[in-house]
Design a protein around this motif. Structure first.
Motif, mmCIF file in Angstrom:
data_model
loop_
_atom_site.group_PDB
_atom_site.id
_atom_site.type_symbol
_atom_site.label_atom_id
_atom_site.label_comp_id
_atom_site.label_asym_id
_atom_site.label_seq_id
_atom_site.Cartn_x
_atom_site.Cartn_y
_atom_site.Cartn_z
ATOM 1 N N UNK A 348 0.837 -1.213 0.000
ATOM 2 C CA UNK A 348 0.000 0.000 0.000
ATOM 3 C C UNK A 348 0.869 1.259 0.000
ATOM 4 N N UNK A 349 1.744 1.342 -0.961
ATOM 5 C CA UNK A 349 2.695 2.451 -1.042
ATOM 6 C C UNK A 349 1.992 3.755 -1.396
ATOM 7 N N UNK A 350 2.622 4.863 -0.982
ATOM 8 C CA UNK A 350 2.125 6.189 -1.356
ATOM 9 C C UNK A 350 2.657 6.608 -2.728
ATOM 10 N N UNK A 351 3.953 6.366 -2.951
ATOM 11 C CA UNK A 351 4.598 6.779 -4.206
ATOM 12 C C UNK A 351 5.562 5.678 -4.656
ATOM 13 N N UNK A 352 5.552 5.376 -5.928
ATOM 14 C CA UNK A 352 6.563 4.508 -6.539
ATOM 15 C C UNK A 352 7.411 5.376 -7.461
ATOM 16 N N UNK A 353 8.731 5.248 -7.339
ATOM 17 C CA UNK A 353 9.649 6.029 -8.175
ATOM 18 C C UNK A 353 10.398 5.065 -9.084
ATOM 19 N N UNK A 354 10.344 5.332 -10.393
ATOM 20 C CA UNK A 354 10.944 4.420 -11.377
ATOM 21 C C UNK A 354 11.470 5.215 -12.563
ATOM 22 N N UNK A 355 12.278 4.539 -13.377
ATOM 23 C CA UNK A 355 12.760 5.131 -14.621
ATOM 24 C C UNK A 355 11.656 5.061 -15.671
ATOM 25 N N UNK A 356 11.645 6.035 -16.574
ATOM 26 C CA UNK A 356 10.632 6.005 -17.638
ATOM 27 C C UNK A 356 10.977 4.997 -18.729
ATOM 28 N N UNK A 357 12.109 4.272 -18.570
ATOM 29 C CA UNK A 357 12.526 3.325 -19.595
ATOM 30 C C UNK A 357 11.956 1.922 -19.382
ATOM 31 N N UNK A 358 11.222 1.687 -18.283
ATOM 32 C CA UNK A 358 10.639 0.374 -18.080
ATOM 33 C C UNK A 358 9.534 0.133 -19.115
ATOM 34 N N UNK A 359 9.235 -1.132 -19.341
ATOM 35 C CA UNK A 359 8.262 -1.468 -20.375
ATOM 36 C C UNK A 359 6.856 -0.994 -20.016
ATOM 37 N N UNK A 360 6.029 -0.852 -21.039
ATOM 38 C CA UNK A 360 4.681 -0.322 -20.854
ATOM 39 C C UNK A 360 3.828 -1.212 -19.964
ATOM 40 N N UNK A 361 4.019 -2.527 -20.063
ATOM 41 C CA UNK A 361 3.249 -3.452 -19.223
ATOM 42 C C UNK A 361 3.559 -3.226 -17.751
ATOM 43 N N UNK A 362 4.835 -2.976 -17.429
ATOM 44 C CA UNK A 362 5.210 -2.675 -16.051
ATOM 45 C C UNK A 362 4.542 -1.380 -15.579
ATOM 46 N N UNK A 363 4.561 -0.373 -16.443
ATOM 47 C CA UNK A 363 3.940 0.900 -16.068
ATOM 48 C C UNK A 363 2.453 0.720 -15.769
ATOM 49 N N UNK A 364 1.798 -0.093 -16.596
ATOM 50 C CA UNK A 364 0.356 -0.310 -16.401
ATOM 51 C C UNK A 364 0.092 -0.975 -15.053
#
Length: 550
Positions: A348-364
């Motif tokens: 139940x995280x408040x914010x996830x911080x990631x690179x914009x280079x991850x695949x679209x499925x991961x982003x979804x």
């Protein structure tokens, strides 16, 4: 004796049904153990370590083993191995080999076996008599150095004889004083929340209290009760970050019956009170990738979850593992992302911080585990990414303050280096080595530190600052450069090739190598692009370039 048996489908396999292929044997002495790249390397074959003399500590993944003459340990493929000399006379034999077994029933094809064990499935054994063990290793070593085909065939026989001797003469190691101290340390690590006394722990080690206190401090660099307090306070920080218990409950859970005494200990250790620390962890942040930690640390945030591993993220693991409650997978990161998401979903995280280079499925899927996702754009420089993240977290002033301190550090480092050598305008190339191949290689982080911060010039053609291309010794010899920076991949095949390259006349004729202007870099931090990695690169480059080299 009872021989090793492993499950293969529905039947057990005895050691006589395995096929063993000897690959190589090398000796490692005290100087090599402490000063060569033999430090937490990934192995792709089995490695049998035999202690011929002295004492050493072996690190297998995150476990430590004390080795002395006559002891052996086994490292399986795809695990990490490192060592530290505990005496000046230490000599180790490292024997690499492969194991094969039959496939499924009715299938005659051989397959790699990754689960072979020493007798009694122990990672460490004592072999008696040790003189015979060492003699067998010496004979195998001598034979392996011959170019004769029959001698190479004999190596296979000698290796089988060595395995047979180990199987026949192994026993679980008897406890020495060092081992007793290690066992007490391990007990403390498991039971630090319980009431512990010096008398109780000394009794476990079968030593007098005063002698035990002196030995423990000499062995581990701090008193046993200081170590107990350190473990308790580290666990307290972890529990405080969870925001699930009151302060008095946390004090009790980590072994302090008095909440106020706990608070005093905490503030003395960390400079802030437990309540202040708890407030600083009010938001549950997730660092989705290792490099994200390199932006959060300058902003004085620690995430609730991050990818941590004793080899792949050794620096972050060593310094922050106890303050980050959830450790996600790092090995084959882009292949285990679905497993990582399963670990993160219940947090139940408040914010996830990631690179914009991850695949679209991961982003979804990331969008389903937290109400807010902050993507760091790969088109931004590390300075811009730090400012952006600081702004997103409402702490932009921290980013600006850190960058100001970084720029002061750059000026200080340049002055420090200039004392040893004038580097402004000097030309360099950087290389990476993988297996037996060399690449001209310079990434963004390296270019920022070496070109921009320290004022070095690229000796690559047309003064290109970013590159990754195959090269040869002949091509390197034609490049006019004042210095070379080299990254050597830490796996057994590459390290073997690096050892051979250092004795290659063509390598030794390269001008920068000849003049002792070759600087070895470590993958961590030089392969990471983040603000904190930049600082660590700057510090490491300063240390290397400030060395007094003839």
């Amino acid at each position: 004796m009872e021989h090793e048996r492993l499950d293969n489908g529905n039947r057990d396999i005895g050691i006589h049904e395995y096929l063993f292929r000897f690959r190589s044997i090398e000796t490692v002495n005290q100087v090599q153990v402490n000063h060569s790249p033999f430090h937490q390397q990934l192995v792709f074959s089995y490695v049998l370590v035999v202690t011929a003399a002295g004492e050493a500590r072996m690190m297998i993944d995150s476990d430590h083993y004390e080795m002395r003459r006559g002891s052996v340990c086994l490292i399986k493929p795809e695990h990490t191995l490192g060592s530290e000399a505990l005496s000046e006379d230490v000599t180790l034999y490292l024997i690499r080999f492969d194991v094969y077994g039959s496939g499924e029933e009715g299938n005659d094809l051989l397959k790699d076996v990754k689960s072979f064990d020493l007798p009694q499935a122990a990672r460490e054994l004592m072999i008696s008599p040790p003189d015979k063990l060492v003699a067998l290793c010496e004979e195998l070593y001598r034979t392996s150095r011959s170019e004769d085909e029959l001698s190479r065939f004999k190596c296979q026989i000698d290796f089988q004889s060595l395995l047979y001797f180990i199987q026949l003469n192994s026993r679980i190691r008897q406890v020495s004083t060092d081992s007793a101290l290690e066992q007490v340390k391990k007990y403390v690590e498991e039971q630090y929340t319980e009431p512990l006394t010096v008398h109780q722990l000394a009794h476990m080690a079968e030593l007098s209290s005063n002698y035990f206190v002196d030995l423990f401090k000499k062995r581990f660099g701090r008193s046993v009760m200081d170590y107990v307090a350190e473990l308790r306070l580290q666990e307290a920080k972890r529990l405080l970050s969870l925001r699930e218990w009151k302060l008095r409950d946390i004090a009790n859970r980590v072994g302090y019956g008095d909440e106020f005494y706990f608070s005093r200990k905490f503030k003395k250790q960390y400079g802030i009170s437990p309540k202040t620390y708890m407030k600083s962890r009010t938001r549950k942040l997730i660092a989705y990738e290792p490099a994200v930690l390199g932006y959060l640390i300058p902003l004085r945030f620690l995430p609730y979850a991050a990818p941590l591993h004793p080899k792949w993220t050794e620096y972050y693991y060593r310094n922050y593992r106890n303050e980050i409650p959830t450790h996600t997978h790092v090995t084959n990161f882009h292949q285990v992302w679905e497993s990582n998401l399963q670990l993160l979903k219940p947090l139940l995280a408040d914010i996830v911080i990631a690179s914009d280079e991850i695949r679209e499925e991961e982003k979804r899927l990331l969008a389903t585990i937290a109400p807010r996702i902050c993507y760091l754009s790969s088109t931004l420089t590390w300075r811009e990414q730090l400012r952006y993240l600081g702004d997103q977290l409402g702490e932009k002033w921290k980013a600006e303050k850190w960058l100001e301190e970084y720029d002061h550090k750059v000026s200080s480092c340049r002055e420090q280096i200039q004392i040893s050598q004038a580097i402004t305008g000097k030309r360099f190339i950087s290389l990476r080595m993988a297996e037996d191949r060399l690449y001209l290689y310079c990434n963004r982080g390296m270019s920022h530190v070496l070109n921009e911060d320290l004022g070095l010039l690229s000796a690559h053609r047309d003064e290109v600052t970013l590159y990754d291309e195959n090269t040869t010794l002949e091509e390197l010899a034609r490049i006019r450069t004042d210095m070379i920076f080299l990254l050597v991949r830490q796996d057994s095949e590459t390290l073997d090739s690096w050892k051979k390259l250092q004795n290659d006349p063509a390598w030794m004729r390269i001008d920068a190598v000849k003049r002792n202007r070759l600087y070895i870099l470590t993958s961590d931090p030089w392969r990471e692009y983040s603000a904190h990695a930049q600082l660590r690169m700057l510090e490491q480059a300063t240390q290397l370039l400030s060395e007094d080299r003839p």
